[in-house]
Design a protein around this motif. Structure first.
Motif, short mmCIF file in Angstrom:
data_model
loop_
_atom_site.label_atom_id
_atom_site.label_comp_id
_atom_site.label_asym_id
_atom_site.label_seq_id
_atom_site.Cartn_x
_atom_site.Cartn_y
_atom_site.Cartn_z
N THR A 160 0.82 -1.22 0.00
CA THR A 160 0.00 0.00 0.00
C THR A 160 0.85 1.26 0.00
OG1 THR A 160 -1.72 -1.20 1.22
CG2 THR A 160 -1.87 1.20 1.18
N LEU A 164 0.67 4.33 -2.65
CA LEU A 164 0.45 5.72 -2.23
C LEU A 164 1.55 6.64 -2.74
CD1 LEU A 164 -0.77 5.27 1.46
CD2 LEU A 164 -2.09 6.22 -0.44
N CYS A 166 3.43 6.17 -5.42
CA CYS A 166 3.25 6.32 -6.87
C CYS A 166 2.18 7.38 -7.16
CB CYS A 166 2.85 4.98 -7.50
SG CYS A 166 4.18 3.78 -7.66
N LEU A 167 1.05 7.32 -6.47
CA LEU A 167 -0.01 8.30 -6.67
C LEU A 167 0.42 9.68 -6.23
CD1 LEU A 167 -3.07 6.20 -5.41
CD2 LEU A 167 -2.55 6.83 -7.78
N HIS A 168 1.12 9.76 -5.12
CA HIS A 168 1.62 11.03 -4.60
C HIS A 168 2.52 11.73 -5.63
CE1 HIS A 168 3.44 13.85 -1.74
NE2 HIS A 168 4.61 13.46 -2.16
N LEU A 215 -5.04 15.94 -3.90
CA LEU A 215 -4.75 14.50 -3.94
C LEU A 215 -3.28 14.23 -3.67
CD1 LEU A 215 -6.96 13.50 -7.01
CD2 LEU A 215 -7.37 12.98 -4.59
N PHE A 216 -2.40 15.11 -4.16
CA PHE A 216 -0.98 15.01 -3.86
C PHE A 216 -0.74 15.09 -2.35
CE2 PHE A 216 2.42 18.03 -2.64
CZ PHE A 216 3.54 17.24 -2.85
N ALA A 218 -2.99 14.62 0.09
CA ALA A 218 -3.69 13.54 0.80
C ALA A 218 -2.89 12.23 0.75
CB ALA A 218 -5.07 13.33 0.19
N THR A 219 -2.36 11.89 -0.42
CA THR A 219 -1.59 10.64 -0.53
C THR A 219 -0.26 10.76 0.21
OG1 THR A 219 -0.81 11.44 -2.70
CG2 THR A 219 -2.63 9.85 -2.69
N GLY A 220 0.32 11.96 0.23
CA GLY A 220 1.56 12.15 0.99
C GLY A 220 1.33 12.01 2.48
N ALA A 222 -1.06 10.42 3.91
CA ALA A 222 -1.46 9.03 4.19
C ALA A 222 -0.25 8.13 4.42
CB ALA A 222 -2.31 8.49 3.04
N LEU A 223 0.90 8.49 3.87
CA LEU A 223 2.11 7.69 4.08
C LEU A 223 2.55 7.69 5.55
CD1 LEU A 223 4.19 8.69 0.92
CD2 LEU A 223 3.36 6.40 1.47
#
Length: 279
Positions: A160, A164, A166-168, A215-216, A218-220, A222-223
């Motif tokens: 996961t 995350l 990759c998406l970030h 989104l950048f 949020a995914t960051g 979330a790490l």
């Protein structure tokens, strides 16, 4: 002399190739990857040098450019030479990583398809009519080569956290690409190159840009739930804050140095900060 050397550094795509290498270094550090890293870094440098010089050799009529187009028109032979040298280096290291040919072929195909619509012969020119989402495609290529591909070569860190990251990275690169498409919208329309940004109003462009940065972030953030401390998260988020601040300026100031040095450099800014703190 300084300006000549600086232009040479930026406009031969040496700068952007170096940025790609630093982004790969960051991926290796954060994902704890173990493979032949030096060889892959050289592969990425050569591949970037090849693809970008090939792209600019085909883009000497880009009306949205200023200093770079003038430089390109006087150095087209150099672009071809660097493209050839980069291709030789990339081919050598492609063979080195031949066990991962499937993932490598994906990178080669994606990179070529980005520049292919600029080739003035069928079937490549036909791609302009069906290619949609130029910005999304470019952001995905950068994420693929600097993030997903190293993880695929290592083949032990599919989890996961890697998704995350990759998406970030994708959403950061996409946000950085949006000003480029905004600047190039008239040229793209004239050339029949289709992208989301060319069809949106300015308000629509602002909304897409804001969503990308949300989104950048949020995914960051979330790490943090996967073992990354607050310092790492802060470093990862830093370039997004600068991109947000520069976006209104980039929509008015189309300086090639702002775009190809500052904005391009922001893709690897968090990696640079990490490297400086680690030495």
């Amino acid at each position: 002399m300084f300006k000549y050397l600086f232009d040479l550094f930026i406009f031969t795509s040496t700068w952007i190739a170096g940025c790609a290498m630093l982004m790969v270094w960051q991926t290796n550090q954060l994902m704890h990857l173990h493979y032949d890293v030096p060889a892959y870094l050289v592969f990425v440098f050569c591949s970037t040098l090849c693809s970008y010089n090939f792209h600019w050799f085909l883009s000497s009529d880009a009306t949205s450019e200023n200093a770079r187009v003038r430089w390109t028109l006087h150095h087209k032979t150099l672009h071809l030479v660097l493209c050839g040298l980069g291709a030789l280096g990339a081919a050598w290291y492609f063979v080195h990583f031949i066990d991962h040919w499937f993932w490598l072929c994906g990178a080669v195909l994606l990179t070529f398809l980005y520049s292919a619509p600029k080739i003035q012969y069928k079937p490549f020119a036909w791609l302009r009519k069906i290619a949609v989402g130029k910005t999304i495609f470019l952001a995905f290529v950068w994420m693929y080569v600097t993030t997903l591909l190293p993880i695929a070569i290592d083949d032990t860190q599919w989890n996961t956290a890697s998704l995350l990251f990759c998406l970030h990275r994708f959403f950061l690169i996409y946000a950085i690409c949006i000003p480029f498409d905004y600047r190039d919208r008239d040229y793209d329309k004239k050339e029949g190159i289709r992208s989301l940004i060319t069809h949106l109003s300015e308000q629509g462009v602002n909304i897409i840009f804001a969503i990308s940065l949300v989104l950048f972030a949020a995914t960051g953030i979330a790490l943090h739930g996967y073992g990354y401390n607050c310092q790492v998260i802060a470093l990862l988020l830093a370039p997004g804050i600068i991109v947000w601040a520069l976006f209104p300026i980039a929509k008015r100031n189309f300086s090639d140095y702002l775009y190809y040095f500052v904005l391009d450099g922001l893709m690897m800014f968090s990696a640079l900060l990490m490297w400086l703190l680690s030495v």
